[in-house]
Every structure is written in C-alpha cells, then in structure tokens.
Write an enzyme that holds these catalytic residues in place. Structure first.
Site, PDB file in Angstrom:
ATOM      1  CG  ASP A 220      88.823 -10.747  38.447  1.00  0.00           C
ATOM      2  OD1 ASP A 220      89.099  -9.681  38.089  1.00  0.00           O
ATOM      3  OD2 ASP A 220      87.769 -10.986  39.085  1.00  0.00           O
ATOM      4  CD  GLU A 280      92.048  -6.839  39.898  1.00  0.00           C
ATOM      5  OE1 GLU A 280      91.236  -6.010  39.694  1.00  0.00           O
ATOM      6  OE2 GLU A 280      91.458  -7.997  40.277  1.00  0.00           O
TER       7      GLU A 280
HETATM    8  C1  NOJ Z   1      88.475  -7.026  38.602  1.00  0.00           C
HETATM    9  C2  NOJ Z   1      88.165  -6.548  37.241  1.00  0.00           C
HETATM   10  O1  NOJ Z   1      89.148  -5.870  36.708  1.00  0.00           O
HETATM   11  C3  NOJ Z   1      87.028  -5.893  37.132  1.00  0.00           C
HETATM   12  O2  NOJ Z   1      86.546  -5.428  35.705  1.00  0.00           O
HETATM   13  C4  NOJ Z   1      85.764  -6.926  37.688  1.00  0.00           C
HETATM   14  O3  NOJ Z   1      84.696  -5.990  37.758  1.00  0.00           O
HETATM   15  C5  NOJ Z   1      85.992  -7.319  39.057  1.00  0.00           C
HETATM   16  N1  NOJ Z   1      87.612  -7.749  39.392  1.00  0.00           N
HETATM   17  C6  NOJ Z   1      85.180  -8.434  39.505  1.00  0.00           C
HETATM   18  O4  NOJ Z   1      85.433  -9.617  39.040  1.00  0.00           O
END
Ligand code: NOJ
Length: 559
Positions: A220, A280
């Site tokens: 993440d 991500e």
């Molecule tokens: C990316 C995640 O996909 C999202 O859902 C989240 O709010 C943020 N990161 C913070 O962790």
C-alpha cells in the site's frame, strides 16, 4: 497490412534476470481483488469475513483466477476501510482468527489459487500500541521517533499548511504543542521510515505472513514511505501537485524508498518459491518501472487503464506505455479497470464522455450529485466494460479484477450520507467517497442481503442488485459473469507469451495480433464493422451478421 508497432521479443529472452524475480505465473496471472468486508458474511453480522471467503471457494475456482489479493483484514477501527491497521500480524476478530486465515489459505492453495495480502507500511492506526505509547511518552522520546511528530507554530497552528490526501490539514495535534503528520486520515499517523525499529517490525511482518504460506504482497502507498520533513517547509501550493518525474517531491516517490524494497527483496527471495510483490505507486509513468524492477518489488500497478476514457486512442496509448515498461525495464506489467478506490468501470463507461474531464472525474462528480446528473446509461456502461475486459485479458502481462466487476456491477450512487464509511466523504466537500464500489456483493436475488449473509449488509444494497446476483447470472449463458468465465478459461491457451503487434485499422477500431493467428478487435464506434475472415473464439456481444457491433470486442483466429 502495416504494423504500427511491433513487439516481437519476449522478456525472457532479453532479460533473464527479470524472470528469476517474477516467475511466469506472476507475469501473466489474473488476480481477483477481494475486499473482505464486502465479499461474503459467514456469521450474519453484516460484515464479510475470512470463513465467508473460504465458503465461496467453488465460485473462485469456477471464475478461473490464478490468485486473489485480499485487502486488509487486520484489527482496525475502520477509519479507512481497514487501511488503518491496529496490528499488522493479526486478524480482526470480526473477520475471523489466524486459524481461519490458515484454513482459507489451505483451501485456496487446494484450489490452485495463490494468495496476495495487503501490507500497509506507510502508517499505522492511531489505536496501534506504538502510537498510544508515542502520545504518552511525549516530546523527544524514542516512542515519538517512530512517527513524524513536529512542533507547531503555537496555539492552533500546525507546523505548516500541508494537506492530507483525504482533505484538510495533514497535521493533527498531539495535545502538547506537537503535531503528528498523516498523509491520509488523522486516524492513520505516518510512520518514520528512518527509524530502525520501524524497519525491523515490517521485516518481521513480511516474514510472519510469508511463513504462513502467503504467496505475495500488495504494498500500500509504496511510493510514500520516505519523506523529507526538514525545514524550511515549501508552501503547499508548491508541492500540491504530487506527481513529479524526478523524485524531488518531499513526500512522494523519493529515490531512497527503493532501499526499503531492496531489503524486502532479500526476504522475498529467501523463500522457495520467492514471494511476489506488487507496488501501489501512483507515480509519474516514467518512474513506475523502478517499483517493478527486479531489485525492487517486481511489479507495480499500471493505473493508466483505469484512468483511461473509452476511446481507442486512450487505450492505444496506455497499452503502448505498459508494453514499453515490460520491454525497457525487464519487468511485467499489470492491467486493471478498477479497484476499491475507483468508481466502478461499468458506471464510468456508462456516463457521457467529457472532453474536459476524465471519466473518473465525471463519475466522482456524478457521485457527489448522488447519481442524479448526468444521466447514466447502465446497459451501455456494462457493454463497454465487457468489451474492455476482453482487451485486458488479451494483452501480455497480468490483469487485476476487482470483485463485482465480473458481475458488471454498477457504482451505488445514492447511499445516504449517514451510512457512508469512507473518511474521504467526511473530510472533503468535493468527494462522496469510495463506498459506492464497496457495497457487499449480491450472491442471490433474495434474502436480507442478497445472499451476502443472513442479515442486512454493513452498507445498504439497492434493490437493483438482485438482477446482478451471481445465481441469476449463472443461469444466463450471456451474462457478464459467464463472459468472464469463458474469457478466463480461454486465456492461457490463446494468449501465451509476450508477442504483440498492432494491426492497422480504422480510427474507431483497436486491433492487435497475438501468437498463433489470434486477434483481439474492439469497435469503439457506433456502427458495426467488418471482421477479417476467421474463427470467432469469443465475443463480448452478439455479432451483427458477421460484423462487430459498436462497443464490443471479439477474439478471432485468422487463418
Ligand atoms: C491506498 C488504498 O488503496 C486506499 O484504500 C487507502 O485509503 C490508502 N492507500 C491509505 O492506506
């Protein structure tokens, strides 16, 4: 016939090092994203859980996916849908236990499905013991050094004017003149990745889950871990645009973030088979490949496809970019139409195209208006989404499918404000938030939550969900669910390797060739188009006297 772009070599031949990290399976894997709280509820408490996932193994098997990616299932106050983690090495009791987790992994592996879990290293929740200790220990303490505490400017004044991605200030008061930094909600304090205790704890977390049989990790906010919070702080106006091509932003995509992943790479590779990772990272397109490199995470989401409008030129550009990444940087690429953060693809493509705003923005504005304006054409959106997934599944690389997209589900726009769970909705006046794509799945046409569980679901499902239910679609050979199943069953045989070339075609058509005479042809226009002679393998809509109707894709084998 002229080839507008020709990609004939495979990454294996050119870049053997890349293959050692990202094995063939991951280079082509179809990964199904499960948002656990909204997938299946086994105990009737309105929240999806791990035994619910295990109970739906026949469905996952019948879908034909290679792996699942599980969004966070950790103990959490749900200030951000579970991305506010209280304990990175446990299961939220509402979702089950570690034993349930092990049983789920065993069942998935028995079904030949790999497991990717979410690691959330940028922040903890504000209920994490470390954060509670940091607040209690006070200024200058070792406990505070695990987070990003700074002195305020006095009174109600935070250290600077920086903003959170969820809206409002990026600083929250500690109550003693200091403030802590949070890129997301105030309940998600950012960790200090210069601190060795933080690094060591995440090494432990990665090993903990890898030892339990997890095959891979989705990282993440992979581009956010390293930060430069030194003074003087640039004003927010100078850094509000977070996408830079050179690693110079104080908060995002800094070069030294890859030291962390090089360290994790040693851990991933100490397992047999090596553990997979996908980052991500919402970064400048020229920077994505760093995350996907063999020394770093091995794969990075290519979000360009979910940002693309339903236009052939947009698709052509995104595909060229993704394929260039594969070739130029010895990595694999990934394609996706949606995830738990994005308005559903069938809705984005059912709203009118706008020359000034991308489809995502049109959909967000439509959500803010509770779906009242502009007019949504659900059948056009689903038709285009069906055509789109056939493009993705015909491309070299890996594809991620968000739960419910295989049902052609639409975004739920009219959720009452009082039931919204997403902090974005509370903190921002410009967004209704992401709950509309997180409404629990309909499994059957009846019941208090359409088969999701025995009771009503944690987010209310609209009545029209019944028509999209799994049981309804299973009985319909032309349903979107059966199109996904058919496409996934054909994909391994039809689309091996990386060979790809464009075939020149009229401007409203996207046409490319894959090995063995297999062609993928999409008509973005309104009028049917003629097809080359060949055997129709699959089509997203019924052909019109042998011609391809508008908003549809066909897979053909030409002689
Ligand atoms: C990316 C995640 O996909 C999202 O859902 C989240 O709010 C943020 N990161 C913070 O962790």
């Amino acid at each position: 016939m002229r080839h507008t772009r020709c990609v004939t070599t495979t990454i294996d031949q050119d870049h053997p090092a890349g293959v050692a990290i990202t094995t063939d399976l991951w280079r082509t894997a179809v990964v199904y994203q499960i948002y656990p709280r909204s997938f299946a509820d086994s105990n009737g408490d309105g929240t999806g859980d791990l035994p619910g996932i295990t109970s739906r193994m026949p469905y996952l098997r019948s879908l034909g996916v290679d792996a699942i990616w599980l969004s966070p299932f950790y103990p959490s106050a749900l200030a951000d849908g579970g991305y506010d983690v209280d304990d990175h090495r446990d299961v939220d009791p509402r979702l089950g236990t570690l034993d349930d987790f092990d049983a789920m992994v065993t069942a998935l592996h028995a079904a030949d499905i790999k497991v990717i879990i979410d690691i959330v290293p940028n922040h903890t929740s504000n209920r994490h013991p470390w954060f509670e200790q940091a607040l209690a220990a006070g200024r200058g303490s070792l406990e505070r050094d695990r987070y990003l505490f700074r002195d305020g400017l006095g009174g109600e004044q935070p250290p600077n004017d920086w903003e959170s991605l969820f809206g409002g200030s990026a600083w929250a008061p500690a109550g003693d003149g200091q403030w802590y930094f949070h890129c997301f909600a105030a309940e998600q304090p950012d960790l200090n990745w210069e601190n060795e205790a933080v690094r060591e704890d995440f090494r432990r977390t990665v090993r903990f889950w890898a030892d339990r049989g997890v095959d891979g990790f989705r990282i993440d906010v992979a581009h956010g871990l390293r930060k430069d919070l030194s003074e003087p702080y640039p004003p927010w106006g100078e850094i509000a645009d977070v996408i830079r091509p050179d690693g110079s932003h104080p908060l995002w995509d800094r070069d030294d973030v890859h030291e962390i992943y090089a360290d994790w790479r040693r851990i991933f590779d100490s397992y047999d088979p090596p553990r997979f990772a996908v980052g991500e990272a919402s970064v400048h397109p020229t920077r994505r490949a760093r995350y996907a490199s063999a020394e770093s995470l091995g794969q990075a989401f290519n979000f360009a496809m979910q940002d693309a409008d339903w236009r052939p030129e947009d698709y052509r550009q995104v595909i060229n970019g993704g394929l260039a990444d594969m070739i130029d940087f010895a990595s694999t690429t990934s394609w996706l139409l949606g995830c738990h953060d994005t308005p559903r693809v069938a809705t984005r493509y059912g709203l009118p195209l706008d020359d000034d705003r991308p489809a995502q923005q049109v959909a967000r504005d439509w959500l803010l208006a509770d779906g009242t304006t502009p007019q949504l054409d659900t059948s056009r959106g689903e038709r285009r989404a069906r055509a789109a997934i056939m493009i993705l599944l015909a491309l070299p690389g890996s594809t991620y499918i968000y739960q419910g997209d295989e049902l052609g589900l639409q975004e739920v726009a009219d959720l009452p404000r009082e039931v919204l769970e997403d902090p974005m909705a509370r903190r921002s006046t410009k967004e209704k938030g992401r709950d509309g794509c997180r409404v629990p799945l309909p499994w059957s046409a009846e019941g208090p939550s359409y088969g999701f569980g025995q009771q009503i679901a944690h987010l209310p499902q609209p009545e029209w969900f019944a028509a999209y239910a799994v049981s309804v679609q299973e009985a319909d050979p032309d349903s979107t669910l059966n199109l996904y199943r058919g496409a996934l069953a054909l994909r391994p045989e039809l689309f091996p390797g990386d060979d790809f070339r464009w075939i020149e075609s009229e401007s409203s058509v996207l046409h490319f060739a894959r090995p063995g005479g297999v062609r993928c042809i999409t008509n973005f226009g309104a009028e049917p188009v003629a097809l080359p002679a060949g055997e129709v393998l699959l089509s997203s809509a019924q052909l019109d006297h042998g011609r391809l109707p508008g908003d549809s894709t066909v897979w053909l084998r030409v002689p």
